[in-house]
Scaffold this motif. Structure first.
Motif, PDB file in Angstrom:
ATOM      1  N   SER A  27       0.874  -1.166   0.000  1.00  0.00           N
ATOM      2  CA  SER A  27       0.000   0.000   0.000  1.00  0.00           C
ATOM      3  C   SER A  27       0.910   1.215   0.000  1.00  0.00           C
ATOM      4  CB  SER A  27      -0.888  -0.002   1.244  1.00  0.00           C
ATOM      5  OG  SER A  27      -0.094   0.187   2.398  1.00  0.00           O
ATOM      6  N   ALA A  28       0.328   2.373  -0.169  1.00  0.00           N
ATOM      7  CA  ALA A  28       1.126   3.601  -0.146  1.00  0.00           C
ATOM      8  C   ALA A  28       1.837   3.747   1.196  1.00  0.00           C
ATOM      9  CB  ALA A  28       0.236   4.803  -0.427  1.00  0.00           C
ATOM     10  N   LYS A  36      -1.392   7.067  -5.055  1.00  0.00           N
ATOM     11  CA  LYS A  36      -1.904   5.746  -5.404  1.00  0.00           C
ATOM     12  C   LYS A  36      -2.838   5.866  -6.595  1.00  0.00           C
ATOM     13  CE  LYS A  36      -5.365   6.118  -1.718  1.00  0.00           C
ATOM     14  NZ  LYS A  36      -5.722   5.596  -0.386  1.00  0.00           N
ATOM     15  N   THR A  37      -3.012   4.761  -7.287  1.00  0.00           N
ATOM     16  CA  THR A  37      -3.864   4.716  -8.470  1.00  0.00           C
ATOM     17  C   THR A  37      -5.082   3.862  -8.169  1.00  0.00           C
ATOM     18  OG1 THR A  37      -1.901   4.910  -9.861  1.00  0.00           O
ATOM     19  CG2 THR A  37      -3.934   4.150 -10.925  1.00  0.00           C
ATOM     20  N   GLY A  60      -1.460   9.145  -1.441  1.00  0.00           N
ATOM     21  CA  GLY A  60      -1.513   7.840  -0.803  1.00  0.00           C
ATOM     22  C   GLY A  60      -2.216   7.816   0.528  1.00  0.00           C
ATOM     23  N   THR A  63      -0.895   1.150 -11.946  1.00  0.00           N
ATOM     24  CA  THR A  63      -0.397   2.451 -12.360  1.00  0.00           C
ATOM     25  C   THR A  63      -1.277   2.947 -13.501  1.00  0.00           C
ATOM     26  OG1 THR A  63       1.543   3.682 -13.158  1.00  0.00           O
ATOM     27  CG2 THR A  63       1.288   1.431 -13.959  1.00  0.00           C
ATOM     28  N   SER A 118       3.232   3.952  -8.695  1.00  0.00           N
ATOM     29  CA  SER A 118       3.671   2.583  -8.942  1.00  0.00           C
ATOM     30  C   SER A 118       4.343   2.493 -10.311  1.00  0.00           C
ATOM     31  CB  SER A 118       2.480   1.627  -8.908  1.00  0.00           C
ATOM     32  OG  SER A 118       2.891   0.332  -9.288  1.00  0.00           O
TER      33      SER A 118
END
Length: 159
Positions: free
Chosen positions: A33-34, A50-51, A68, A106, A131
């Protein structure tokens, strides 16, 4: 010791002559995770984004890149892309529809060119971390260059 890696996300940036820095978080392919990334990196989560993949009431897919440590505001996100309602894409559908697994998602080099929105907070930063398209690896790059690579727009989409 890091291994040599070249992901499709990196290839896309290379094709567009966009500069980036590859970061190996040394997580050996574990889900990240972030906050995991921040913990294994500098501890600074503020630059890590984060995506998230979403789908609309008409099953269109939209991708959001957000801080994130933030939560997506699905109402703001729906308004940004001009739909009535958005939901997060189910994890079981992520790999099949987007082309990436959880922890490696990503906005670059997805299975299809889905619309991408980057949270406007990224405009306050010179560099963000995303990412690289492989678990345990990230890319640091200029958020405006990420927007160029994705033909993305910036909107406030977080709570």
């Amino acid at each position: 010791m890091s291994k040599e890696i070249k992901t499709n996300a990196m290839r896309k940036l290379d094709d567009l002559d966009i500069e980036y820095e590859l970061v190996d978080y040394g997580l050996d392919g574990e889900f990240t995770s972030a906050s995991d990334i921040a913990e294994h990196g500098s501890g600074d989560m503020s630059y890590i984004y984060k995506t998230l993949a979403t789908h609309s009431n008409t099953n269109d897919i939209f991708i959001f890149v957000i801080p994130g440590d933030a939560h997506i505001d699905l109402k703001k996100a729906a308004k940004a892309v001009g739909v009535k309602k958005l939901e997060l894409l189910a994890l079981k559908d992520l790999k099949a529809k987007i082309g990436y697994e959880r922890g490696a998602t990503t906005s670059l080099a997805m299975k299809k060119d889905y619309p991408v929105i980057i949270d406007q907070s990224a405009l306050d930063r010179d560099i963000i971390g995303i990412s690289a398209g492989a678990i345990g690896y990230g890319l640091k790059l200029d958020p405006k260059e990420l927007a160029r690579a994705n033909d993305a727009n910036f909107f406030d989409v977080t709570q």
